[in-house]
Every structure is written in C-alpha cells, then in structure tokens.
Design a protein around this motif. Structure first.
Motif, mmCIF file in Angstrom:
data_model
loop_
_atom_site.group_PDB
_atom_site.id
_atom_site.type_symbol
_atom_site.label_atom_id
_atom_site.label_comp_id
_atom_site.label_asym_id
_atom_site.label_seq_id
_atom_site.Cartn_x
_atom_site.Cartn_y
_atom_site.Cartn_z
ATOM 1 N N ASP B 213 40.648 37.860 -81.778
ATOM 2 C CA ASP B 213 41.539 36.918 -81.100
ATOM 3 C C ASP B 213 42.886 36.885 -81.797
ATOM 4 O O ASP B 213 43.920 36.750 -81.168
ATOM 5 C CB ASP B 213 40.928 35.512 -81.119
ATOM 6 N N THR B 228 48.788 36.960 -82.699
ATOM 7 C CA THR B 228 47.753 36.802 -81.682
ATOM 8 C C THR B 228 47.509 38.189 -81.098
ATOM 9 O O THR B 228 48.448 38.897 -80.726
ATOM 10 C CB THR B 228 48.234 35.847 -80.578
ATOM 11 N N THR B 229 46.251 38.591 -81.082
ATOM 12 C CA THR B 229 45.934 39.982 -80.760
ATOM 13 C C THR B 229 46.492 40.402 -79.393
ATOM 14 O O THR B 229 47.022 41.501 -79.247
ATOM 15 C CB THR B 229 44.420 40.187 -80.785
ATOM 16 N N SER B 230 46.403 39.505 -78.450
ATOM 17 C CA SER B 230 46.828 39.889 -77.100
ATOM 18 C C SER B 230 48.334 40.120 -77.033
ATOM 19 O O SER B 230 48.825 40.715 -76.082
ATOM 20 C CB SER B 230 46.407 38.810 -76.106
ATOM 21 N N GLU B 231 49.060 39.690 -78.031
ATOM 22 C CA GLU B 231 50.513 39.824 -77.974
ATOM 23 C C GLU B 231 51.035 40.970 -78.844
ATOM 24 O O GLU B 231 52.234 41.047 -79.111
ATOM 25 C CB GLU B 231 51.178 38.510 -78.420
#
Lengths: 346, 509, 334
Positions: B213, B228-231
C-alpha cells in the motif's frame, strides 16, 4: 607495510602489558621492579657468555616457531613440535652412528642436518596425512605423536645407541666431524655461526611463503578451504606439505642441540622448546619475520628465569615462570580485546 | 477501523557503529492494517532498522512509537509482547521437530504438572487458520518434509499464534517460485483484511509495487522518502534507491545467433541420467529453479569434475568440452581448456576475505605462466606483473576503492563481484560458468556485470548462467533449462520465455 | 606454585645478601644447584637442601640455593656461583655431570661437590651412593612383611639408575623368600615420570590388587601417589632418598635413605676445616651413606626380630659375605 606495523605494535603493546603486570607482581613480592629488569638485561646481554646462552635458548625457538607458523598458514595448529624435535634430534644423533666414517666436517654436518630435517618432517607428515586422508584433527594426532616420540626416543637411547660408558640416558658421543664450533667470544656458550644460518633460514621461509606458488596455496587453503578447492588448490596436498615442512623445521632443533651443544642425544634435553614455540608464533601473530624478535624475547626470559632465582631474594624460579606466563597472557589478552571489538561490531 | 491510525512510528532513530551511521535520523510511520514496503540496496540500513524495532539492537537516539505510545524495546521477547513478530530470511525452525511442536516452542500451554496440551494448541491453530483463511493441515509433519513455501507459512502461523499484530517479513520471496509468491501475497492480503499490519523488506521493486500500500525507500542509512504505492512507479523508486537513473533490463546490443542456418556443434556437453545439457557456441544458457533442486550439484560437477563428478553423478556421466572427454578434470585443467567460473557463493567460494585484491586475483591463476615462473625456491609469483594486471582491471571494471592492497572482505558486494568477474575474464575463457552474478550486489554494479556478460556473448563466447532471479535470466538468456528435483524438468527457447509458464515448471508441473 | 608461601630460604638468603653488601667478613659461601624437580621434591633434592640448611645453622656458613629451570641451565648457574667467588658449589644429580666437568676445567681453583656422578676432575669431590645395597636391605624387609610372597616395585623414569634400585631390591627380596614374586612397573620414559603421582597411584592400586603386600617406590615426587594407595588399601609402601616415613605414618614400612644431606653437610664441614679432598667417594651401607629409615613413625611396623635379621644382613654385606648385584656393572658387561 602498514598492516604489519600495526600488528607488531600490538604485539609490543601486549609484551609491555604483560611485563608491567609481572613487575607489579614482583613489586608486591617485595622485589624492586627496577632490579628485576636489570637482572633480566644483564643475564641476557651482560657478557659474551650470557649473550651466547640467550642465543642458544632462542635458536630452537626460531625453528619451533616456524614449525607452528607454517601450518597456521594452511589453517592447521601444530602442537607436535616437541615430538618432532625429539625425533629430529634422535636422527641427528643416529646420523653420527651411521656416518661415523665421514671425515669432512661439512659433509658430516650436512648429512646429519638432512637426517634431522627428514626425520622430523616425516614425524610431522604423519598427522598431515591423517588429516588429509581421514580428517583426523591435527591437534589430537600431533599430541599423540608427542607421546610416541617420547617413548621411541627413550627406547632408542636406552637400548639401541646407548653410550655404554655412561650411566645416564644418553647416546654415544658423535665423531669430531659432527661437532659445530661455538664462537670463542661466547666463552663456552654453545653457539656459533649456526645462529646466522637460522636467522637466514627465517628470512628465506618468509620470502618463500610470500612469493612462491606453494606458499600461496598454503595461504589460500588456510584462509578459505572451499574457495581454494573451487579454484583447484588441493587442501590435502597443502596440509601434508605444511606439516612436513613444520616437522622438518622442528627436527632441525636436533642440529642445534646434538651437533651444536651436547654432541649426543640426551633424554630430557628440551626446555619444552616445542611448546614455547607455540607462544613464539602467537606473539609473532603468524608473521614469519616476527619469529626472530619473539624467539629472542623468550630466549631472554628462559635465560633470565634462572638468573632471577640466583640474583634476587624474592623472585624464585616459580615467580619467573609467572612472569613468562603474564607476558604470554598480555599478548593473548590483547588479541581477545580485538576479538571482542569485532564481535560487538558484527 | 480508523485508516489513519499508525501501528509503528520511527522518530529520529539513529544507530551508529563506531563512526559509521547504519541508521541516521529515521522518520517514517507504518499505518495500521496496511502492507508497507521497506526497500533499499544491500547495506542501506533496512535490516538495522528492523533489528532496532525488534529489540535486537538498541537505538542510539530517537524513539519508536508502537500504537502511538513511545516504548523502549529491550529485546525480541519484549517486542513479541508488544505484538511485533518477524519472519527471518533464514527460517528459525527446528528441522527434525513437528510443525506443532515448532509453533508451540516457547508458548507451550501446559498442565499444572508441565505436561503439554498439544490437543488444545492444535485446536487453537485450526481456529486461527480458519479465521484468516489460511490453508494448512500438516500439523504433525516434520519441518524438513515441508516445502520452503510451507515452512514460511508455518512461520507466519507461528506469529499469529503468538498474537502478533505487526508482521515483519525479511525478503520473503527470495526462495519461492512465482506460484508460491502469489500464494504468499494472497495470504498476506487476507491478514491485512483482518487488521494485521505487514512490513515487507525487499529489494525487488516489482513485488513491492504490486503488493504494497505504501513504501519507504532507504539509502545509505537514511530514509529517502515514503510513497503511496499507487502514486509511484519502478523508475522513480529505483532512482530513489540508487540516487540516479538506472535501467533494470539490458539495453545494449544483442548479436543475433546464426543457429537457425546450420545445427551448430555444442561447445560443452554434459550427459547423465538425470541431467543432460548442451551449450551451443555464442549463447547464454540459463539454469533456473528453486534453490536446492540440483543446480548447485550440477555446477559443482561442471566446475570441478575431479571431485564432484563422481560424488554427484556416480560416474554415469559424459562431460565433453569442445569434443574432448574431461570427466575427471581438475579446475586448473578446465581453466587451461578455456572454461572460467564465477562460483555460487562469493564469500565462501570465490574470495580470500583477509587478503588483498592482488592475492585474490591470483586465486586460480596461481600457475598461470603470465604471473609465475620457476625461481630459486620452486615456482615463484611475479608480483609486479600481477599488480600491473590488477591495476588495469581496477580501471576497466571501476572497482572501488581503487587500491590493490585493500582486503576484499572490506569491499562492498558489488565491488567484490566485479573483481571476481575481472578474474574470470582475465585468461579470456571461451566458456563461462557464471552463478548468481548479482546476488547481494547493488543496482549500479548489476548493470556493469550484466553488460560484461552480454559483451562476452556478443564476442562469441558461450555462457551458462545460474540464477535464482527469474527476471535476470529472462532478460539475458537465449535459452533456459529449469531444474526440479535434481533433473532438468523443462527447457525454453527465448521466444517462449514466460515467467508464469517457467514458474510452473520450477514448481514441478 | 605457592610463591607467597613463607619460605625460610627467602629470609635466610636476604639476610645473607644484606650482609654481603655491608659486611666483607671472610665467611664460607656455599652455592647449591638443584635439579629441575627442586627443593620441594620431598626426596633427593630436598635431602640435599636440608643438609645445606643444617650446615648453615651448625657451621655458620652462608648459602644460596637455586633450582634449574631446564637441563641446559646447570652450566650457567654453576658458572654464576663461580664468578661470584663462592667457595664451594654443590651440584645435585647426574644431569649436572657435563656442566661440572666443563666448569671444573674453566675454574680450576673452584671447589665442587657433585652428587650421583663421578666428574673425575682434581677440584671436584664426587659422591656416589651404593643404592643397590640399601635397596637390598629394604627388599629383605619387604619380603618379611609380604606373607603372600608378592612384592611390588614402581620406578620413575626407566633409566639405569632406577634399574640399579630394582636389581638390589629384587636380590634382597629373594634372599629372604626365594619363591617371592616381584611385580615391576615404570611410570614413563619422560621427565614427567618423576612428577606424576596420579599415575603412580593407579599403578600402585593395580599392584595391590594383584596381591602385592609391599611396594618399593623410586620415583621422586610421584611416590606420593604410592603412599596414598597404600593408605587406601591398608597395605605398605617403602619410600626412597629421604626419610619419607612421616608422610603416611603406619603405611610407610621404611625408607631407603640416600644420605645426601650428610654428604653435603660433611663436605661443607671439610671446607670449613680446610680439609676438602677431591675425588670419588662411594658411600654405601658401611659408611651409612645409604640406610633404611627407622623412626617413631615406623617403630611399630619394624619388629625387633626384623631389625635383628636386617642387622645380620647388613653385617654380611659389609663383610662381603653377601654380594649385592650392581646394575651398572651388569650393564657394562652387556
């Protein structure tokens, strides 16, 4: 070399630490530390005779020091110097029996030297073979070989080549050609040109260890057996070779004692040279050249232990053993400190 | 559940060894109920940070907050009491004991008279597995009979049994097949859903990007940043890790093999009942497989048949190099036939750690007439020539520190490996046996090593490349064989390379 | 190694050294060089040391004692005494033969006393003990106390000197009981044999187990182990060199004494009186140089009847009626 300098500084620090402790002990025993130092100095350098005796005690230690240092390179701990030197000395005495017709002193001495070297070497090689082929631990086997050597040398001395004229446990006197001449300057101390030969020998071994392919192989095996094997260095052959050389070196003590001193093999001649050799190598920290000062120091202490008993009131022979012990301890304790530092950082 | 609640927070934590900062003012926090990645190169300080958290080593300054409260963690037992558990890279399990006994160790429910209540413990464990959706039934099996993936699951169940809230996993995928990796992360997700916090220490960017995450990047003992991993993406994380732009795949030229025209003769052939491998000229042949499936034995037999050929293949093998039978050659004979080696384990097999670069460069080359010759006391080393060669190679491979007198044990993994590569290439071998060339090597050096291997291939040399990093093999190899259970279990041509398919074969399918 | 233990020597010698510095009175100075085993061996060296202490007390001479750390140190130690102008140098033990010979040549005016070997030098008095005669006597005594007919012998290092003890002992045993059986053990072939009481105890226990009633031990410090074994098994042992009866009263039947103390004392006395004579002196039963020990500790063990028989044997040996076999002579014949 920087690393070498550091190591020798550490050894010197260890010796000083041990010596300080020893002098403190002397002080509490009621003897002036200053006087103890003076006696030690005078007993080793006070006269030609004293200096000759100091060299006489140091000479076997050059050899037994090498007998420990060479196998250490290959990762082996040779505790068998005492047995190897007994066999070497016995062989030197035996050479005199076999070669009693050799008239040329040079030939006679070389003959006996070769005998001593090969016999000691074989005595060292046996544990080397056991280690290489059967994996037997060299500490155990060399200790066993010490016992066997003690038994064998008594048997040979008492039953095979005993001096029939003597009621003591000693072999026949060697022919004149086998006698090494001591320096006149040493006024009776049994040491001559041999000391220079031995010092040269230490230098040669040092050079050889450092620059020969064989020496490199020993080092590689001692440092990392697996890597050595991976890159085609046989540990078996390195071990056997190292132990043969070690035994040979210890065997040469026979030249110092039999050709240089007694001119015969006498049971009990060794002042534990084989074992003191371990301390000598320890103090030299595996550095071959370090054996020279280290052996000299132990020669001084051995010579001094008798003189301290004689010259002082309170320092008996036992106390001078304690002094020797403390100096060894000082060196080892310094190593221990090093080790702890490493352990903490890991 | 409050999503912003933190489980662990590092506040200005430093740890020094002498003058060296292993951790310098670490500041980051781990959210409760998340999977948090901690990445960085070898020696970046990840392990030290976790050792401080787990109470193995005390911090020199700063504080650690657990559930918002500052605590001084004294030792691992204390850490466990606080709900922090760790799965080490090398599992801490007793091989010859059963799963149940291993899990109970240290937390045995017992009767008044000290008798163990195994039944009760087992009931409890089955309940745990049900709650967290973990599949495990082999409670009475001995650890040594389990697969590596199963052993890892035992470690995780053990932590759950000890009521750990925060689970730290140190490089958990290093020993797993892609299938097992997938299963592991599915399980970790389930744990996360049940509110557990998971810290994943890794150097593999792909899995961090895929499964976490958020991620904290460390470099040289400091925290570079938390994302943040998704970013974020692979390139950005890599740049943070290394401090400059890096590429993970080989970008250079790749000479096309002329193999299609005529069936080329193989330069190396190893034929035995279980393992048969041929190496063609100018190719890189990959050897893949989960650790412990016979690759080690195969490499040993290849590189030192005189000792290991008999031992591992019982004399029933044919080993030919350039058409010559060499079933009992020594490493030095192999070397003279143009076979070079990078051993599996750099520290234990390739280096003399307490010797300098010159002495290490000589290892295996100690009988090379370029460096030695007959002298007064037998075969002697020509130190000047060796030193000149080492200094040339230090330049060519950019080995640091650039002094031939440095003990190799004091060099970084990458520089050690560059030296090993330099030594490999020095006699200009035509066949290269290379094992795990980038294990424990920093990203910058990986590039250099990959380039060197490809360059040899493009010069027409042949390479057998052993690696546990499937990505590395896929990137470099022309062909790949997969080991399973001591045999070659599958073979793939470059155009068939597919991690999923290869992974299946690695797992025994 | 209890170096801090109070030692009379320390005091005496410090007094001596102090006087040496302040007072130039011409007093007789005697230096004693002991073997490696040293003055605490409760045996040979201890006996020499006691003799010298007695001379110090009764004759008012000054003494200094040193213990050699190894077999190469004898020469330098004697030499140091000679250079310090000591009047008499006493060298104990056959190991010192070579050293005494060399130093006697180097310092022709220096007087020496050598015990246990013959230096054959004009300035050396050599004293050798007829150990076989004394051993014969205790052998006879042992046989009288061995109803089973089995007696034991434990030697230290296997060297000719100890063989001499054994041969005399055996002859003495056979004289009293011709059918007696002798069990023989040697402790070893290295110097360690003189200083290994545990091994000596093992061997003694074994010999007692095999039926020996009395064991004669000639093994320096290792003898202590034999005395322990005798006490444990309630059997008898015979000591050697010094009077060792006191060590385990009731279990030490007697001791074959070499009166090294007397020899040392008498030689010092000769020096004092200006009557030093060089040359070899053999001391045996006749001159009481060897003897069996009789004191309050073994009073009850050795009966009046025993004593009578022993005195008869002694008389026969002195008169030459009994010829005691000597290993040295038999060895040379071989």
């Amino acid at each position: 070399m920087n690393r070498m300098m550091k190591a020798s500084l550490k050894s010197i620090a260890g010796v000083l630490l041990g010596l300080t402790l020893a002098l403190i002990v002397c002080h509490f025993a009621g003897e002036s530390p200053w006087k103890v130092l003076k006696v030690l100095f005078q007993s080793s350098f006070g006269s030609g005779y004293d200096f000759g005796m100091t060299l006489f005690y140091a000479a076997p230690l050059f050899l037994t020091g090498l007998a420990v240092s060479i196998p250490i390179r290959a990762g082996l701990f040779n505790v068998g110097g005492e047995g190897q030197l007994l066999i070497g000395a016995l062989a030197a005495a035996y050479a005199g029996v076999v070669g009693k017709n050799i008239a040329s002193p040079v030939a006679a001495v070389l003959f006996a030297t070769a005998f001593a070297f090969v016999a000691g070497g074989i005595w060292g090689l046996i544990p080397g073979i056991l280690k290489a082929k059967r994996g037997s631990h060299e500490v155990i086997t060399t200790i066993m070989m010490n016992f066997i050597a003690a038994g064998l040398s008594s048997y040979v001395t008492l039953y095979l080549i005993k001096d029939p004229e003597s009621s003591q446990a000693e072999t026949m006197l060697l022919p004149e050609a086998f006698h090494l001449k001591p320096f006149e300057k040493f006024a009776g101390a049994p040491m001559g040109w041999l000391i220079f030969v031995l010092i040269a020998l230490v230098f040669v071994i040092h050079y050889w260890m450092w620059n020969s392919v064989r020496g490199y192989e020993l080092k590689a095996v001692g440092e990392n057996e697996k890597a050595a094997e991976t890159y085609g260095i046989s540990k078996q052959s390195a071990w056997m070779f190292a132990m043969f050389m070690a035994g040979g070196m210890a065997g040469l003590v026979g030249v110092v004692e039999v050709l240089g001193n007694a001119h015969r093999f006498k049971l009990g001649f060794s002042a534990d040279y084989g074992f003191v050799g371990i301390a000598v190598a320890l103090l030299a920290r595996g550095n071959i050249l370090g054996i020279i000062p280290s052996a000299l120091l132990f020669g001084i202490l051995q010579k001094g232990s008798a003189s301290l008993d004689l010259e002082t009131d309170k320092v008996t022979r036992d106390l001078s053993y304690i002094i020797q012990g403390l100096i060894i301890l000082g060196v080892v304790a310094e190593g221990l400190f090093e080790w702890r530092k490493k352990a903490k950082n890991a | 559940m409050n999503q912003t609640e933190t489980a662990i927070e590092f506040k200005g934590v430093s740890k020094t060894f002498g003058n060296f900062y292993a951790n310098r003012k670490l500041d980051f926090s781990i959210r409760k109920g998340s999977i948090h990645g901690l990445i960085g190169e070898n020696g970046a300080g990840k392990s030290t940070a976790m050792k401080v958290l787990f109470g193995v080593q005390p911090a020199d300054e700063g504080e650690i907050l657990v559930n918002g409260k500052a605590v001084k963690i004294r030792n691992p037992v204390h850490a466990m009491k606080l709900g922090i558990g760790m799965v080490h890279q090398h599992f801490m399990l007793a091989d010859s004991e059963t799963v149940l006994d291993n899990i109970m160790l240290g937390h045995e429910p017992s009767t008044f008279f000290g008798l163990l209540k195994r039944g009760k413990a087992r009931e409890e464990l089955e309940k745990i597995c049900k709650n967290y959706g973990l599949k495990f039934t082999k409670w009475e099996s001995r650890i040594r009979d389990l697969s590596v993936g199963e052993q890892q699951r035992v470690e995780i169940i053990k932590l759950l049994y000890q009521k750990s809230e925060v689970l730290i996993l140190d490089e958990p995928t290093a020993v797993l097949t892609p299938q097992e990796v997938k299963e592991l992360f599915e399980n970790l997700r389930k744990l996360k859903q049940e509110g557990k916090t998971i810290v994943l220490i890794s150097h593999k960017l792909k899995e961090v990007l895929e499964f976490t995450d958020s991620v904290t990047v460390m470099r040289r003992g400091e925290v570079v940043g938390t994302k943040t991993t998704s970013e974020t993406n692979e390139d950005e994380l890599a740049e943070m890790m290394v401090g400059r732009k890096v590429s993970f795949t080989y970008q250079g030229p790749r000479r096309i093999l002329s193999s299609q025209a005529v069936q080329p003769k193989s330069v190396l052939k190893f034929i035995s009942e279980r393992v048969s491998v041929e190496l063609r000229p100018g190719e890189i042949l990959g050897v893949a497989g989960v650790q412990g499936n016979g690759q080690t034995e195969f490499l040993k037999a290849l590189s030192n048949p005189s000792v290991y050929g008999e031992k591992y293949f019982k004399g029933k093998y044919d080993y030919l190099v350039n058409g010559r039978e060499i079933g009992d050659a020594t490493p030095l004979q192999l070397r003279n036939m143009g076979v070079g080696l990078v051993p599996e384990d750099r520290l234990s097999e390739a280096l003399l750690k307490q010797q300098d670069m010159t002495e290490n460069f000589l290892l295996g080359q100690h009988e090379d007439p370029r460096y030695t010759g007959l002298g007064l006391f037998g075969r002697m080393i020509n130190r000047n020539k060796v030193k000149a060669a080492v200094e040339k190679n230090i330049q060519a491979f950019d080995i640091r520190p650039p002094f031939s007198t440095v003990w190799t044990g004091r060099m970084s993994g990458g520089n050690q490996q560059k030296l090993v590569m330099a030594r490999l290439l020095d006699p200009q071998p035509s066949i290269l046996l290379v094992a795990h060339p980038t294990r424990g090597v920093d990203v910058g050096a990986i590039e250099k090593i990959h380039e060197a291997i490809m360059m040899e291939r493009n010069l027409g040399k042949s390479v057998i490349l052993f690696s546990s990093e499937l990505d590395e093999l896929i990137d470099l190899c022309d062909r790949m064989v997969v080991f399973f259970d001591g045999r070659v279990h599958g073979e793939f041509a470059r155009k068939e390379f597919d991690p999923w398919a290869i992974g299946k074969v690695m797992g025994g399918a | 190694m209890n170096i801090f233990k109070y030692r009379p020597l320390v005091m005496v010698s410090s007094v001596f050294l102090g006087m040496l510095l302040t007072d130039a009175r011409a007093e007789l100075k005697v230096g004693l060089v002991l073997e490696k085993s040293g003055k605490d061996d409760k045996s040979f060296n201890a006996s020499a040391y006691q003799g010298l202490k007695r001379a110090e007390k009764e004759l008012g001479v000054m003494t200094k004692t040193v213990e050699a750390p190894d077999n190469s140190a004898y020469e330098s130690l004697q030499r140091a005494f000679a250079e310090k102008k000591f009047d008499l140098i006493v060298a104990i033990g056959f190991h010192q033969l070579e050293a005494v010979k060399k130093n006697a040549e180097r310092f022709p005016d220096q007087k020496f006393l050598l015990v246990d070997e013959d230096a054959k030098k004009p300035n050396v008095r050599s004293v050798m003990f007829e150990e076989h005669e004394g051993s014969y006597l205790v052998g006879a005594l042992a046989a009288m106390h061995a109803p089973s007919g089995k007696v034991g012998f434990i030697g230290g290092m296997d060297v000719p000197l100890i063989r001499r003890f054994q041969m005399g002992y055996e002859a003495g045993v056979k004289k009293v009981n011709p059918k007696a059986q002798l069990i023989v053990n040697y402790l070893g072939v290295t110097g360690e044999a003189w200083n290994n009481p545990p091994k000596a105890k093992e061997q003694a226990l074994d010999q007692f187990q095999r039926g020996a009633d009395v064991i004669y031990v000639a093994a320096g410090n290792s003898g202590m182990g034999v005395f322990d074994a005798a006490e444990a098994k309630k059997k008898l042992a015979i000591g050697v060199d010094s009077n060792q009866n006191w060590i385990k009263p009731g279990y030490v039947l007697s001791s074959m004494m070499k009166r090294v103390d007397d020899s040392v004392f008498e030689t010092v006395k000769m020096m004092k009186d200006g009557k030093f004579t060089p040359g070899l002196v053999r001391v045996g039963l006749k001159s009481k140089g060897v003897d069996y020990a009789l004191d309050q500790h073994n009073d009850k063990l050795v009966t009046a009847d025993d004593r009578k028989k022993l005195e008869a044997i002694r008389a026969d040996i002195i008169s030459g009626k009994i010829k005691v076999p000597d290993y040295y002579i038999s060895m040379k014949k071989k």
